[in-house]
Design a protein around this motif. Structure first.
Motif, PDB file in Angstrom:
ATOM      1  N   ALA A  73       0.821  -1.211   0.000  1.00 15.21           N
ATOM      2  CA  ALA A  73       0.000   0.000   0.000  1.00 15.21           C
ATOM      3  C   ALA A  73       0.860   1.268   0.000  1.00 15.21           C
ATOM      4  CB  ALA A  73      -0.909  -0.008   1.229  1.00 15.21           C
ATOM      5  N   GLU A  74       1.929   1.268   0.781  1.00 12.58           N
ATOM      6  CA  GLU A  74       2.769   2.463   0.874  1.00 12.58           C
ATOM      7  C   GLU A  74       3.417   2.808  -0.467  1.00 12.58           C
ATOM      8  OE1 GLU A  74       6.338   2.297   3.351  1.00 12.58           O
ATOM      9  OE2 GLU A  74       5.999   4.354   3.988  1.00 12.58           O
ATOM     10  N   GLU A  75       3.761   1.763  -1.245  1.00 15.86           N
ATOM     11  CA  GLU A  75       4.406   2.004  -2.543  1.00 15.86           C
ATOM     12  C   GLU A  75       3.411   2.633  -3.524  1.00 15.86           C
ATOM     13  OE1 GLU A  75       7.441   1.665  -2.090  1.00 15.86           O
ATOM     14  OE2 GLU A  75       7.269   0.325  -0.358  1.00 15.86           O
ATOM     15  N   VAL A  76       2.175   2.145  -3.500  1.00 13.67           N
ATOM     16  CA  VAL A  76       1.146   2.706  -4.383  1.00 13.67           C
ATOM     17  C   VAL A  76       0.957   4.184  -4.039  1.00 13.67           C
ATOM     18  CG1 VAL A  76      -1.277   2.597  -5.076  1.00 13.67           C
ATOM     19  CG2 VAL A  76      -0.023   0.475  -4.593  1.00 13.67           C
ATOM     20  N   HIS A  77       0.862   4.461  -2.743  1.00  7.98           N
ATOM     21  CA  HIS A  77       0.685   5.819  -2.265  1.00  7.98           C
ATOM     22  C   HIS A  77       1.855   6.712  -2.700  1.00  7.98           C
ATOM     23  CE1 HIS A  77      -0.359   9.052   0.411  1.00  7.98           C
ATOM     24  NE2 HIS A  77       0.767   8.923   1.086  1.00  7.98           N
ATOM     25  N   HIS A  78       3.073   6.226  -2.488  1.00  4.68           N
ATOM     26  CA  HIS A  78       4.261   6.996  -2.868  1.00  4.68           C
ATOM     27  C   HIS A  78       4.298   7.245  -4.367  1.00  4.68           C
ATOM     28  CE1 HIS A  78       6.841   6.042   0.939  1.00  4.68           C
ATOM     29  NE2 HIS A  78       6.078   7.095   1.101  1.00  4.68           N
ATOM     30  N   ALA A  79       3.966   6.214  -5.137  1.00  2.47           N
ATOM     31  CA  ALA A  79       4.012   6.342  -6.600  1.00  2.47           C
ATOM     32  C   ALA A  79       3.011   7.393  -7.070  1.00  2.47           C
ATOM     33  CB  ALA A  79       3.740   4.993  -7.247  1.00  2.47           C
ATOM     34  N   GLN A  80       1.839   7.391  -6.460  1.00  3.50           N
ATOM     35  CA  GLN A  80       0.826   8.384  -6.834  1.00  3.50           C
ATOM     36  C   GLN A  80       1.321   9.795  -6.514  1.00  3.50           C
ATOM     37  OE1 GLN A  80      -2.365   6.587  -4.648  1.00  3.50           O
ATOM     38  NE2 GLN A  80      -3.274   5.644  -6.485  1.00  3.50           N
ATOM     39  N   GLN A  81       1.918   9.943  -5.344  1.00  2.00           N
ATOM     40  CA  GLN A  81       2.460  11.261  -4.969  1.00  2.00           C
ATOM     41  C   GLN A  81       3.526  11.732  -5.952  1.00  2.00           C
ATOM     42  OE1 GLN A  81       4.129  10.442  -1.110  1.00  2.00           O
ATOM     43  NE2 GLN A  81       2.446  11.452  -0.031  1.00  2.00           N
ATOM     44  N   GLU A  82       4.285  10.773  -6.484  1.00  3.98           N
ATOM     45  CA  GLU A  82       5.405  11.139  -7.353  1.00  3.98           C
ATOM     46  C   GLU A  82       4.968  11.472  -8.774  1.00  3.98           C
ATOM     47  OE1 GLU A  82       8.153   7.865  -6.903  1.00  3.98           O
ATOM     48  OE2 GLU A  82       8.408   8.313  -4.775  1.00  3.98           O
ATOM     49  N   GLY A  83       3.717  11.245  -9.069  1.00  5.29           N
ATOM     50  CA  GLY A  83       3.220  11.640 -10.377  1.00  5.29           C
ATOM     51  C   GLY A  83       3.109  10.504 -11.385  1.00  5.29           C
ATOM     52  N   ILE A  84       3.097   9.269 -10.911  1.00  5.32           N
ATOM     53  CA  ILE A  84       2.890   8.138 -11.815  1.00  5.32           C
ATOM     54  C   ILE A  84       1.415   8.122 -12.229  1.00  5.32           C
ATOM     55  CG2 ILE A  84       2.978   5.610 -12.032  1.00  5.32           C
ATOM     56  CD1 ILE A  84       5.754   6.580 -11.449  1.00  5.32           C
ATOM     57  N   ASP A  85       1.170   7.878 -13.502  1.00  6.53           N
ATOM     58  CA  ASP A  85      -0.185   7.869 -14.049  1.00  6.53           C
ATOM     59  C   ASP A  85      -0.703   6.416 -14.030  1.00  6.53           C
ATOM     60  OD1 ASP A  85      -2.429   7.863 -15.683  1.00  6.53           O
ATOM     61  OD2 ASP A  85      -1.579   9.272 -17.137  1.00  6.53           O
ATOM     62  N   PHE A  86      -1.703   6.167 -13.228  1.00  9.48           N
ATOM     63  CA  PHE A  86      -2.239   4.810 -13.094  1.00  9.48           C
ATOM     64  C   PHE A  86      -3.355   4.579 -14.106  1.00  9.48           C
ATOM     65  CE2 PHE A  86      -0.448   2.839  -9.205  1.00  9.48           C
ATOM     66  CZ  PHE A  86       0.398   3.865  -8.833  1.00  9.48           C
ATOM     67  N   GLN A  87      -3.098   3.736 -15.087  1.00  8.29           N
ATOM     68  CA  GLN A  87      -4.113   3.359 -16.065  1.00  8.29           C
ATOM     69  C   GLN A  87      -4.669   2.005 -15.625  1.00  8.29           C
ATOM     70  OE1 GLN A  87      -5.096   4.963 -19.058  1.00  8.29           O
ATOM     71  NE2 GLN A  87      -3.989   6.760 -18.288  1.00  8.29           N
ATOM     72  N   MET A  88      -5.708   2.070 -14.784  1.00 16.11           N
ATOM     73  CA  MET A  88      -6.271   0.835 -14.246  1.00 16.11           C
ATOM     74  C   MET A  88      -7.255   0.236 -15.240  1.00 16.11           C
ATOM     75  SD  MET A  88      -4.819   0.380 -11.272  1.00 16.11           S
ATOM     76  CE  MET A  88      -3.386   0.871 -12.184  1.00 16.11           C
ATOM     77  N   LEU A  89      -7.548  -1.070 -15.074  1.00 15.72           N
ATOM     78  CA  LEU A  89      -8.489  -1.770 -15.951  1.00 15.72           C
ATOM     79  C   LEU A  89      -8.104  -1.585 -17.420  1.00 15.72           C
ATOM     80  CD1 LEU A  89     -11.713  -0.941 -13.965  1.00 15.72           C
ATOM     81  CD2 LEU A  89     -10.789  -3.242 -14.352  1.00 15.72           C
ATOM     82  N   THR A  90      -6.821  -1.764 -17.671  1.00 17.84           N
ATOM     83  CA  THR A  90      -6.281  -1.565 -19.009  1.00 17.84           C
ATOM     84  C   THR A  90      -5.229  -2.640 -19.265  1.00 17.84           C
ATOM     85  OG1 THR A  90      -6.563   0.807 -18.714  1.00 17.84           O
ATOM     86  CG2 THR A  90      -5.105   0.132 -20.495  1.00 17.84           C
ATOM     87  N   ALA A  91      -5.159  -3.117 -20.501  1.00 18.25           N
ATOM     88  CA  ALA A  91      -4.137  -4.113 -20.842  1.00 18.25           C
ATOM     89  C   ALA A  91      -3.659  -3.880 -22.268  1.00 18.25           C
ATOM     90  CB  ALA A  91      -4.700  -5.524 -20.714  1.00 18.25           C
ATOM     91  N   PRO A  92      -2.350  -4.090 -22.517  1.00 17.07           N
ATOM     92  CA  PRO A  92      -1.865  -3.978 -23.889  1.00 17.07           C
ATOM     93  C   PRO A  92      -2.273  -5.216 -24.685  1.00 17.07           C
ATOM     94  CG  PRO A  92      -0.066  -4.610 -22.436  1.00 17.07           C
ATOM     95  CD  PRO A  92      -1.278  -4.430 -21.568  1.00 17.07           C
ATOM     96  N   VAL A  93      -2.558  -5.033 -25.964  1.00 13.16           N
ATOM     97  CA  VAL A  93      -2.846  -6.188 -26.819  1.00 13.16           C
ATOM     98  C   VAL A  93      -1.790  -6.325 -27.923  1.00 13.16           C
ATOM     99  CG1 VAL A  93      -5.320  -6.299 -26.375  1.00 13.16           C
ATOM    100  CG2 VAL A  93      -4.479  -4.798 -28.191  1.00 13.16           C
ATOM    101  N   GLU A  94      -1.024  -5.243 -28.137  1.00 15.54           N
ATOM    102  CA  GLU A  94       0.015  -5.293 -29.159  1.00 15.54           C
ATOM    103  C   GLU A  94       0.993  -4.149 -28.937  1.00 15.54           C
ATOM    104  OE1 GLU A  94      -1.517  -5.121 -33.156  1.00 15.54           O
ATOM    105  OE2 GLU A  94       0.484  -5.269 -34.056  1.00 15.54           O
ATOM    106  N   PHE A  95       2.263  -4.412 -29.226  1.00 15.68           N
ATOM    107  CA  PHE A  95       3.249  -3.328 -29.222  1.00 15.68           C
ATOM    108  C   PHE A  95       3.525  -2.929 -30.656  1.00 15.68           C
ATOM    109  CE2 PHE A  95       4.149  -5.399 -25.099  1.00 15.68           C
ATOM    110  CZ  PHE A  95       3.880  -4.295 -24.292  1.00 15.68           C
ATOM    111  N   LEU A  96       3.531  -1.623 -30.896  1.00 12.55           N
ATOM    112  CA  LEU A  96       3.625  -1.118 -32.269  1.00 12.55           C
ATOM    113  C   LEU A  96       4.967  -0.428 -32.489  1.00 12.55           C
ATOM    114  CD1 LEU A  96       0.090   0.544 -32.235  1.00 12.55           C
ATOM    115  CD2 LEU A  96       0.672  -1.730 -33.114  1.00 12.55           C
TER     116      LEU A  96
END
Lengths: 482, 295
Positions: free
Chosen positions: A339-362
């Protein structure tokens, strides 16, 4: 709810304790730390530590200890902090945990001691991890370890792998008087603590100090030995005279999704990305020779939601990434990260794209990643893990421009020891079979634990396995019975 | 630390080192390699094992100077040390009695092919070896290869020694002459291995190549050495380094090996501008480690 006041040094009544807020961990400001690799958390002062320690309700049946994989006597060490005996508190922890400065930093306390803390039913739980870290660091700064002295038993144990479980086994067995030698495949000791967990979460100096302490206790180390290749388990036992062997070789090769474009330049496994940075110091190129792609001004994403994923993306941010995304196919609630890492990452400006998955790399045709084609997900029925299964939303595809994609979706069993040790049983995924109580394998005298048995898990669970293994190795060595 | 007991140039830019590495010497089998790190700030690179001597506890490696690390390595001499050497890594070659085996070595790849050629010979195969190099002075291990081969053919790109042409010209001749070939092992530059694979694919001749992707730990952890085999990811350090040549995606290998070209060129230029100074610094570092008793 039966706090015991008997002889407690705690001046506060149980009601007063509940009123004291959980003391915040001092930390580097988010917009500074996301540009450096120095540790995020700065540690409690003695005053903060004593104030926090006074919040302990001193339960008659401490559920914190029951839920700790190595059984740290939380109530007792916290009471010593309240009394101001910080060295005594450190020694108390060391009875059960040989790596307190490390677990104080990386253990997911919310899943163990703090998650079970009685305080958490009404207010925030006791900061057990923070307190553990405080006394371990305090002891280290004073440089006064109390070395246990025990008569030698004449028995020799080989420990394969110097990660958290191997170090736990070594630390426990050396204190029983056995001779212990740890074999490490890499050029540096510490396993995942060194190649996997970044400096900003676990400074390498902390690991070096713990290793020095183990050397002082008499543990021997040999680097550059890949057991299974450089020497086999059978050779260790029959030619080099080891009476028992503990296999703690850790997590294996990274998994990939098997989607198109995964071989493009710019698509990494988290293990490789983190190894380049942590073990090989690629972030100091050209002072260090190992190269890393220049991330300044680039957009980077990690695929996955565990601690490894967050370690990787937070490292990318510190290396100058312009945008840093976490792409996770479930929602934040299901993320396995601390939990602390998620919190820290959010504070640091990481953009969380939840409910998302890659299907191909272009790519634009030159072999380099330029974007990830992603799809949005929704949660359906619970799957085998008990979590709700993510299902793609039709027509939700979109392209996310990226220069780097880091796959952190898990690992598979490293095959080297299993394939070179006849009679060593494995499960159908290739992990070593070990009894969950004794960590015994199918081979007499051979024990195993940590990720090579369970698949990727946490430092503290690996240490718990090491603890159980050390106990049963000691039994085996003293009784000779299998 | 691993002491260099002998360092000698086999050809310009190609150097053989005999190292004290008793554990590796006992276990080395044909087809395997080591990973080494020359000094504290150094990178880890995979290097070919040419041979080993279990009794003396030594291994022999052959290094061609291409980038910074290999150039630095080749500036070391007898009596110097290498900080870390780990191995033997990778699966050993599959040595059986196949019948007739053609062993193709291109450039410094000959050093990797040599122990396998010797093992094929010992296993009772008829061994036909083809050794290729750009020019006369880069032909290495000619005598060693001759000693373990029933026939040895040599080509140079420029015709300065033996026959002018490529190893594939010789392989084509063998095929056209109707020589029965049960197995081909090809080790060398990627373009060469690819050309061999394309030639033998048409003839349905089983062909093995030894791949050299970028690698870091080499022990089945980091996944950096992944190669595309039959459309699937495999890892050269634990699944290889030898693979069925007809299943290898060579284009992906070339592409991924070029990932750090810019950094590599920068390192090399830095090194070349003050090579002697860097070598001297590394010797000092090694002395300090030797006195401190670590490693």
């Amino acid at each position: 709810m039966s706090p015991v006041a008997r002889k407690s040094p705690n001046p506060l009544s149980p009601k007063e304790r509940i009123k004291v807020p959980r003391q915040l961990m001092p930390e580097q400001a988010a917009d500074e730390r996301n540009k450096n690799f120095s540790e995020v958390n700065l540690g409690y002062s003695p005053e903060l530590a004593r104030l926090e320690a006074q919040r302990c309700l001193e339960c008659a049946k401490p559920t914190c200890t029951e839920s700790c994989p190595v059984g740290v006597k939380v109530k007792e060490f916290v009471e010593l902090i309240v009394a101001g005996d910080f060295l005594g508190a450190a020694a108390k922890i060391r009875e059960d945990n040989v790596l307190p400065a490390i677990t104080g930093r990386v253990c997911p306390q919310e899943d163990h001691c703090e998650g079970k803390c009685l305080l958490s039913k009404k207010v925030k739980p006791l900061g057990i991890g923070y307190l553990e870290r405080f006394v371990a660091d305090y002891e280290q700064r004073l440089g006064t370890h109390v070395l246990p002295s025990v008569p030698p038993t004449g028995k020799k144990v080989a420990v394969v792998g110097s990660g958290p479980s191997g170090l736990t086994v070594a630390g426990d067995l050396i204190q029983k008087g056995h001779k212990v030698r740890v074999f490490e495949a890499l050029h540096e000791l510490g396993g995942v603590l060194v190649y996997g967990i970044p400096e900003f979460r676990l400074p390498k100096q902390i690991i070096r100090e713990q290793l020095d302490y183990m050397r002082e206790m008499g543990v021997e180390f040999e680097t550059d030995v890949v057991v299974g290749r450089t020497v086999t388990i059978d050779e260790l036992m029959h030619e080099e005279g080891y009476d028992a062997v503990y296999i703690g070789t850790g997590a294996g090769l990274p998994q990939f999704m098997g989607i198109p474009g995964e071989h493009l330049n710019g698509v990494y496994s988290a293990n490789e990305f983190l190894t380049r940075i942590n073990l090989m110091k690629a972030y100091k190129f050209p002072v260090y020779d190992e190269p890393m792609l220049d991330l300044h001004g680039k957009d980077v994403a990690v695929i996955g939601g565990g601690n490894t994923a967050l370690d990787a993306i937070r490292s990318a941010l510190r290396l100058g990434a312009r945008k840093a995304y976490v792409i996770y196919r479930r929602s934040e609630k299901e993320m396995p990260a601390r939990a602390e890492e998620v919190h820290h990452a959010q504070q640091e400006g990481i953009d969380f794209q939840m409910l998302t998955a890659p299907v191909e790399f272009l790519s634009e045709g030159k072999g380099w990643l330029t974007a990830a084609r992603c799809v949005r997900m929704e949660l359906g029925e619970p799957d085998a893990s008990g979590r709700r299964r993510p299902v793609p939303v039709k027509g939700s595809e979109f392209d996310l421009p990226l220069s780097l994609a880091i796959m952190a979706i898990g690992t598979t069993a490293n095959p080297i020891v299993q394939s070179t040790t006849p009679g060593l049983g494995t499960d159908k995924r290739g992990y070593i079979q070990a009894d969950p109580e004794t960590q015994r394998t199918t081979r007499q005298g051979v024990f195993a634990g940590g990720d090579i048995v369970t698949g990727a898990a946490t430092v503290i669970l690996a240490m718990g396995a090491g603890r159980r293994a050390a106990k049963s190795i000691h039994e085996f060595l003293t009784t000779g019975q299998w | 630390m691993f002491k260099i007991t002998l360092a000698q140039f086999l050809a310009p830019g190609i150097k053989r080192f005999v190292l004290e590495a008793p554990r590796i010497a006992r276990k080395q089998k044909p087809g395997q390699f080591v990973i080494l790190r020359v000094y504290e700030e150094g990178e880890r690179i995979p290097v070919t094992i040419e041979s080993s001597d279990a009794e003396r506890g030594t291994i022999s490696i052959v290094v061609q100077s291409i980038g910074k690390t290999t150039r630095l390595l080749n500036s070391l001499n007898t009596g110097d040390s290498i900080l870390d050497v780990v191995g033997p890594l990778g699966k050993p070659s599959d040595i059986e009695q196949f019948g007739t085996v053609v062993v193709v070595g291109g450039g410094v790849g000959t050093a990797m092919a040599y122990p396998s050629a010797a093992a094929f010979k010992r296993a009772g195969n008829r061994v036909i070896s083809i050794v290729g190099a750009r020019t006369k002075e880069l032909v290495i291990l000619e005598k060693e290869m001759r000693d373990v081969s029933d026939a040895l053919m040599i080509t140079t790109d420029d015709g300065s020694y033996a026959d002018k042409g490529f190893v594939t010209d010789k392989l084509r001749q063998l095929i056209q002459n109707g020589t029965r070939i049960d197995l081909v092992l090809a080790v060398g530059p990627i373009v060469m291995m690819k050309a061999v694979a394309e030639m033998t694919r048409k003839e349905n001749i089983r062909t093995i190549v030894s791949l050299n992707p970028i690698m870091i730990d080499g022990t089945g952890m980091c996944g950096g050495c992944r190669v595309l085999i039959d459309g699937k990811s495999e890892f050269a350090c634990v699944d290889g380094p030898e693979f069925d040549a007809h299943k290898v995606d060579f284009a992906v290998l070339v592409q991924r090996n070029g990932m750090y070209r810019e950094s590599e060129q920068r390192s090399l230029a830095d090194f070349d501008s003050h090579a002697d100074e860097q070598t001297a610094r590394i010797r000092e570092e090694q002395c300090a480690i030797a006195q401190g008793g670590e490693k």
